[in-house]
Design a protein around this motif. Structure first.
Motif, PDB file in Angstrom:
ATOM      1  N   THR A  16       0.840  -1.202   0.000  1.00  0.00           N
ATOM      2  CA  THR A  16       0.000   0.000   0.000  1.00  0.00           C
ATOM      3  C   THR A  16       0.876   1.254   0.000  1.00  0.00           C
ATOM      4  N   MET A  19       2.504   1.714  -3.448  1.00  0.00           N
ATOM      5  CA  MET A  19       1.578   2.192  -4.483  1.00  0.00           C
ATOM      6  C   MET A  19       1.219   3.664  -4.261  1.00  0.00           C
ATOM      7  N   VAL A  20       0.881   3.961  -3.012  1.00  0.00           N
ATOM      8  CA  VAL A  20       0.424   5.316  -2.707  1.00  0.00           C
ATOM      9  C   VAL A  20       1.564   6.324  -2.905  1.00  0.00           C
ATOM     10  N   THR A  89       1.093  -5.199  -8.313  1.00  0.00           N
ATOM     11  CA  THR A  89       1.200  -3.970  -7.538  1.00  0.00           C
ATOM     12  C   THR A  89       1.750  -2.818  -8.379  1.00  0.00           C
ATOM     13  N   ILE A  93      -0.128   1.055  -9.988  1.00  0.00           N
ATOM     14  CA  ILE A  93       0.283   2.454  -9.818  1.00  0.00           C
ATOM     15  C   ILE A  93      -0.234   3.322 -10.971  1.00  0.00           C
ATOM     16  N   LEU A  96      -3.841   4.428 -10.425  1.00  0.00           N
ATOM     17  CA  LEU A  96      -3.831   5.303  -9.241  1.00  0.00           C
ATOM     18  C   LEU A  96      -3.282   6.689  -9.620  1.00  0.00           C
ATOM     19  N   SER A 161      -6.457   2.736  -3.164  1.00  0.00           N
ATOM     20  CA  SER A 161      -5.571   1.572  -3.329  1.00  0.00           C
ATOM     21  C   SER A 161      -6.258   0.277  -2.917  1.00  0.00           C
ATOM     22  N   GLY A 171      -1.990  -5.009  -1.475  1.00  0.00           N
ATOM     23  CA  GLY A 171      -2.193  -3.923  -0.531  1.00  0.00           C
ATOM     24  C   GLY A 171      -3.209  -4.294   0.529  1.00  0.00           C
TER      25      GLY A 171
END
Lengths: 222, 393
Positions: A16, A19-20, A89, A93, A96, A161, A171
């Motif tokens: 998580t 990605m964030v 994962t 991205i 996102l 996410s 995540g």
């Protein structure tokens, strides 16, 4: 709770975070200039280019009105083009970031518009170029607001996410659904939610503190 | 405030820019002339650091197809080294007028010249080069909250591409000049209004401008701070030969600092002349209205309540008598009493100097044995202007 489960939770938290952080980074990289342009591209404004500003505004609105889950699926070909794969994962991205860009751009537009126009006037009177005004006046003056905006974006991205599980994004959200809901392990769900709460709290208070430190309009010793 | 004495020591102004000969000092010495015979100075568009040449400015009206006229046929000239005050109510067009000088706005027709260059015709780099020769200070200071005093003063130099060491030397000298050397690392939020405006002035002077534009620079300040800021402006005018164009809605600011005053109303110049003349002989109702709060020019309240326009048999005329430089020392009032055989009773009086010249106001009641017009005519022979305000029983 088994060590296996704990490892899963730790890994999901790292996913998580990964990605964030990257989506926020790329989103800011692209969203910041777009936000500045949205704030200054209008008729009679600093970088006046109203046609481009209108089109950009429409694109931003369209992207933001598309539900994230649909966006994720709709841009799979694009995701494959960028990330080489559409699952996992790293691939997650891409959607996102795409979702973060217009969101961040609008938040930065708002922060820039908050800057007192008198400062722009003063800089113009000094013979500053539009780019100098952006670099030396608008961004530094809007920075506390920009930081708050990016904090909000980060918190939103943590929420988003959870959805990228549908494309194998992993995540915390994904873990919560797969183990907590589908395998009837409410304790996993509870831990996931607690970790998310702590994460969001941490991000928010870090952003608040940074923004306050950057804000020289407030009288304080720092 | 220990600003003036440091000027020449600490600042490395090029003398060619800053110490050019001046046609008139701020005390108005070169302007002494027989006031009674002085016609208001004519504007010539030929010379002057700033020249407005038949300037007209209209804005598109909000929400309709029409236009709002902000300025109409403005022609003015500001000599190098002088201080001109433009006074007007809000909406009179004074902000628009000074924004034409540094290209923040352009005239609809006519020209605004700075140093012989039509600013409205410039754009891009040429405009920016001209703007760097003009400093500007603002009512709300417009300092960057994210920069310290030092960094704020450095901003115009950074914009002009000055190198770092030169910036540091110059900014420190400027902060010394405005008396804020000890506040260099403070943020605007940690400074008082007067200190912020000092930073604003230092910033405006950073690029060694020929002209300083002041947009209501003291309107947000208390009277004492206003005075100290005006003193600072006078100092830079005198010591550096900086030409100043300021706009204000306060007559006291004009009186304190300006050589010349322009009264603007509805986008037109309704009065223009040396400060002394306009103060002692205001021609236009708008100009007079700016003096309405001047205590010395007011009738005592009890008299005002009893005042009637027409002559009253056996009553008294209330006359305002203005003494100007040539007559202020003469014993005109006692001559008036003696030669016309009237009783003169002074009800209120102000005697002061303005631009180094004496002037006085008297409000007097004169008994009715002579008509008010005769008295006015008599005083006019001595170069004293008088105005009949009314009559009381």
């Amino acid at each position: 709770m088994s060590p296996e489960i704990i490892r899963l939770i730790v890994n999901a938290t790292i996913d998580t975070f990964y990605m964030v952080a990257l989506a926020l980074g790329f989103g800011t990289l692209i969203g910041l200039p777009l936000g500045i342009f949205l704030a200054t591209g209008g008729k009679g404004e600093l970088l006046a280019f109203p046609a481009a500003k209108t089109i950009l505004g429409l694109i931003a609105n369209a992207t933001r009105s598309t539900p994230f889950i649909i966006l994720v699926v709709a841009i799979i070909p694009f995701t494959r083009l960028i990330a080489g794969t559409s699952i996992g994962t790293t691939a997650a991205i891409v959607p996102l970031t795409i979702a973060a860009i217009p969101f961040i751009a609008r938040l930065i537009e708002g922060a820039i518009r908050e800057v007192d126009y008198g400062l722009v006037e003063a800089a113009r009177a000094m013979g500053a170029t539009p780019l100098q005004i952006v670099r030396k006046v608008l961004i530094p003056e809007a920075l506390p607001g920009i930081v708050l905006g990016l904090t909000l974006a980060a918190v939103n991205l943590i929420g988003f996410s959870a959805i990228v599980g549908v494309v194998g994004g992993g995540g915390l959200g994904d873990l919560g659904i797969r183990y907590g809901y589908q395998r009837f392990m409410p304790e996993v769900m509870a831990v996931v939610v607690i970790v998310l709460i702590v994460l969001v709290q941490g991000v928010q208070s870090f952003g608040d503190r940074l923004s306050r430190r950057l804000n020289k309009r407030l009288r304080h010793s720092s | 405030m220990s600003t003036t004495s440091h000027l020449s020591d600490n600042l490395t102004f090029r003398s060619s820019d800053w110490l050019e000969p001046r046609s008139r000092t701020s005390t108005g010495k070169a302007n002494v002339q027989e006031p009674t015979a002085s016609p208001r100075r004519n504007v010539s568009a030929s010379d002057g650091l700033v020249v407005f040449d038949h300037v007209h400015k209209a804005f598109a009206a909000r929400g309709s197809a029409g236009e709002v006229t902000a300025l109409q046929d403005i022609s003015l000239s500001l000599r190098t080294g002088s201080i001109m005050g433009i006074i007007g109510r809000s909406g009179a067009g004074k902000s628009t007028l000074i924004r034409l000088v540094n290209g923040l706005d352009t005239p609809t027709s006519g020209r605004a010249l700075f140093d012989g260059v039509d600013v409205g015709s410039l754009s891009g780099n040429a405009l920016r080069q001209t703007q760097r020769q003009i400093g500007m200070i603002f009512q709300h200071f417009n300092l960057l909250s994210s920069r310290t005093a030092f960094e704020n003063v450095a901003l115009p130099l950074e914009i002009a591409g000055t190198d770092k060491t030169a910036i540091a030397a110059r900014v420190n000298a400027l902060l010394e000049l405005v008396g804020l050397a000890d506040k260099r690392d403070r943020y605007p939020s940690e400074l008082s209004g007067g200190q912020k405006q000092r930073v604003g002035i230092a910033r405006a002077l950073a690029t060694e401008p020929k002209l300083l534009l002041s947009d209501e620079a003291t309107s947000a300040l208390d009277p004492e701070t206003t005075r100290s800021i005006l003193d600072l402006l006078k100092t830079v005018n005198r010591e550096l030969g900086l030409t100043i164009l300021l706009i204000t809605h306060e007559m006291s600011v004009v009186r304190e600092i300006a050589d010349e005053v322009v009264v603007l109303e509805s986008g037109r110049v309704v009065e223009h002349g040396p400060v002394y003349d306009v103060f002692t002989q205001p021609q236009h109702a708008v100009t007079r209205s700016f003096f309405a709060n001047d205590a010395g020019r007011q009738l005592p309240a009890d008299i005002r309540a009893r005042l009637q326009p027409g002559a009253i048999p056996g009553g008294k005329a209330i006359v305002r008598i203005v003494f100007r430089a040539a007559s202020a020392d003469d014993a005109v009032l006692s001559k008036l009493a003696r030669e016309l055989g009237v009783d003169v009773n002074i009800m209120s009086a102000t005697v002061d100097t303005l631009a180094g010249k004496p002037f006085g106001w008297f409000i007097a009641s004169v008994d009715g044995s002579k008509s008010a017009d005769e008295i006015v005519a008599y005083l006019a022979r001595y170069g004293v202007s008088a105005e009949v305000l009314g009559h009381v029983a």
